[in-house]
Write a protein that holds these residues in place. Structure first.
Motif, PDB file in Angstrom:
ATOM      1  N   ARG A 178       0.857  -1.196  -0.058  1.00  0.00           N
ATOM      2  CA  ARG A 178       0.016  -0.055   0.133  1.00  0.00           C
ATOM      3  C   ARG A 178       0.808   1.287  -0.071  1.00  0.00           C
ATOM      4  NH1 ARG A 178      -2.757  -1.053   4.422  1.00  0.00           N
ATOM      5  NH2 ARG A 178      -3.900  -2.553   3.343  1.00  0.00           N
ATOM      6  N   LEU A 179       1.938   1.068   0.747  1.00  0.00           N
ATOM      7  CA  LEU A 179       2.887   2.254   0.933  1.00  0.00           C
ATOM      8  C   LEU A 179       3.670   2.593  -0.619  1.00  0.00           C
ATOM      9  CD1 LEU A 179       4.763   4.475   2.374  1.00  0.00           C
ATOM     10  CD2 LEU A 179       6.321   2.436   2.765  1.00  0.00           C
ATOM     11  N   GLY A 185       2.734   4.415  -7.393  1.00  0.00           N
ATOM     12  CA  GLY A 185       1.811   4.191  -8.406  1.00  0.00           C
ATOM     13  C   GLY A 185       2.082   2.681  -9.000  1.00  0.00           C
ATOM     14  N   ARG A 186       2.344   2.883 -10.446  1.00  0.00           N
ATOM     15  CA  ARG A 186       2.170   1.525 -11.113  1.00  0.00           C
ATOM     16  C   ARG A 186       3.843   1.107 -11.268  1.00  0.00           C
ATOM     17  NH1 ARG A 186       0.985   3.381 -16.619  1.00  0.00           N
ATOM     18  NH2 ARG A 186       2.017   5.043 -15.987  1.00  0.00           N
ATOM     19  N   VAL A 187       3.869  -0.272 -10.979  1.00  0.00           N
ATOM     20  CA  VAL A 187       5.121  -0.918 -10.966  1.00  0.00           C
ATOM     21  C   VAL A 187       4.852  -2.173 -11.807  1.00  0.00           C
ATOM     22  CG1 VAL A 187       6.888  -1.961  -9.414  1.00  0.00           C
ATOM     23  CG2 VAL A 187       5.648   0.134  -8.633  1.00  0.00           C
ATOM     24  N   SER A 251      -3.629  -8.824 -15.582  1.00  0.00           N
ATOM     25  CA  SER A 251      -2.793  -7.673 -15.684  1.00  0.00           C
ATOM     26  C   SER A 251      -1.520  -8.252 -14.602  1.00  0.00           C
ATOM     27  CB  SER A 251      -3.257  -6.448 -14.844  1.00  0.00           C
ATOM     28  OG  SER A 251      -2.288  -5.535 -14.583  1.00  0.00           O
ATOM     29  N   ASP A 252      -0.369  -7.844 -15.201  1.00  0.00           N
ATOM     30  CA  ASP A 252       0.818  -8.235 -14.410  1.00  0.00           C
ATOM     31  C   ASP A 252       1.548  -6.970 -13.678  1.00  0.00           C
ATOM     32  OD1 ASP A 252       1.320 -11.031 -14.975  1.00  0.00           O
ATOM     33  OD2 ASP A 252       1.774 -10.613 -16.991  1.00  0.00           O
ATOM     34  N   VAL A 253       0.706  -5.886 -13.757  1.00  0.00           N
ATOM     35  CA  VAL A 253       1.060  -4.575 -13.439  1.00  0.00           C
ATOM     36  C   VAL A 253       0.766  -4.717 -11.614  1.00  0.00           C
ATOM     37  CG1 VAL A 253       0.936  -2.019 -12.979  1.00  0.00           C
ATOM     38  CG2 VAL A 253       0.850  -3.156 -15.495  1.00  0.00           C
ATOM     39  N   ALA A 265      -0.989  -1.241  -5.937  1.00  0.00           N
ATOM     40  CA  ALA A 265      -2.214  -0.723  -6.623  1.00  0.00           C
ATOM     41  C   ALA A 265      -1.985   0.806  -6.318  1.00  0.00           C
ATOM     42  CB  ALA A 265      -3.485  -1.123  -6.336  1.00  0.00           C
ATOM     43  N   PRO A 266      -2.035   1.695  -7.470  1.00  0.00           N
ATOM     44  CA  PRO A 266      -2.132   3.111  -7.247  1.00  0.00           C
ATOM     45  C   PRO A 266      -3.250   3.401  -6.497  1.00  0.00           C
ATOM     46  CG  PRO A 266      -1.810   2.556  -9.472  1.00  0.00           C
ATOM     47  CD  PRO A 266      -2.138   1.401  -8.814  1.00  0.00           C
TER      48      PRO A 266
END
Length: 322
Positions: A178-179, A185-187, A251-253, A265-266
């Protein structure tokens, strides 16, 4: 593909010149690959450990060890050339037994060209780097690139630790992800993506070779981030687009290799009641045309004119999630 010679080295002597260029590139880049180098591991995680145990060991290692290098490689559609920086930190002193390390990792980095004496003498203090990076990473209204890592749990953990300054990392894995969602944002983790091309068992260099990329990179943060970005561009051409969208079952993001139990998650836009209100100074018309309030790039801020005639902006404040 960009060459390793294109990596811009950041030392104390050129810090004030290079860091504004790095921040501007991060603001504009569609993608940014990151890599951190550090003096090994104190706690070694068993291969069969679950993600929560892996994070517990990661947290102890990151809290006890000092970062050596941090690499950023900015790239994407429309960019004529890749821009890569390597920040060299002065915190680690090889001569001090109190600066913990795993000797095998230190020897590997030395063979790969890391000069520990020069890094200690000419590098940048992590507190200074933190103070420069925090406004970019901790602003909820700042557009950020899609962050690209390779086996990136430790990379993003060292970056988070740098941004938190002296505060510790969260104790639990869900709070950690969460941090990261708030900060980054997106990783996307290239090692997680590589399972689609039967490359999940390969290291960074071997994966690059299997995809036809020349093996010219040293094991240093700038070169490693450069290679991770190159591999990501190749995988983008081979994978379906659904793998790289923010949300969705395919999704793999947001999935880090080894910590698959929790997705980064953003943050979602806040409700009206959760927002904070700030008065806009002066003539508000420039705020409407500024890209900072573009609804797709910055979904967390809304300029608004109230019945009194005063203009306000409603934003979601950044706060640690625990």
């Amino acid at each position: 593909m960009a060459a390793e010679d294109d990596v811009r080295q950041v030392w104390a002597s050129n810090f004030n010149a290079e860091m504004p260029r790095l921040i501007e590139a991060l603001r504009r880049a569609p993608y940014a690959a990151i890599d951190a180098e550090f003096p090994g591991f104190i706690v070694h995680t068993p291969r069969d450990a679950d993600g929560h145990q892996r994070y517990s060991d990661l947290r102890e290692n990151v809290e006890r060890l000092k970062i050596l290098q941090l690499g950023f490689s900015c790239f994407g559609p429309g960019w004529p050339r890749r821009l890569t920086w390597q920040i060299n930190f002065s915190d680690f002193d090889e001569s001090l037994p109190s600066d913990e390390r795993w000797e095998e990792s230190v020897e590997l980095l030395r063979r790969e060209g890391v000069d520990f004496a020069k890094t200690r003498r000419d590098g940048v203090d992590s507190a200074l780097v933190s103070s420069f990076l925090r406004p970019f990473f901790l602003s909820p209204m700042q557009r950020k690139p899609l962050w690209v890592t390779f086996h990136g749990a430790y990379d993003v953990a060292y970056l988070a630790k740098l941004l938190l300054a002296r505060a510790p990392l969260p104790i639990a894995l869900p709070d950690f992800t969460r941090l990261l969602g708030n900060m980054l944002g997106r990783v996307v983790d290239v090692k997680h993506l590589a399972r689609h091309v039967r490359g999940a068992h390969l290291g960074l260099r071997r994966l690059g070779e299997s995809l036809g990329l020349a093996n010219t990179s040293a094991h240093q943060a700038g070169a490693q981030s450069l290679l991770a970005g190159n591999i990501f561009e190749v995988l983008m051409m081979r994978l379906p687009p659904a793998r790289l969208v923010c949300r969705g079952d395919e999704s793999d993001v947001g999935i880090l290799h080894g910590l698959e139990e929790e997705r980064i998650a953003p943050p979602l836009p806040p409700t009206w009641e959760q927002s904070q209100r700030f008065l806009l100074p002066g003539n508000p018309s420039p705020f409407y045309s500024a890209p900072v309030f573009h609804p797709q790039a910055f979904p967390y801020a809304w300029p608004c004119r109230e019945d009194s005639g005063a203009f306000f902006v409603y934003v979601q404040p950044f706060a640690p999630p625990w």
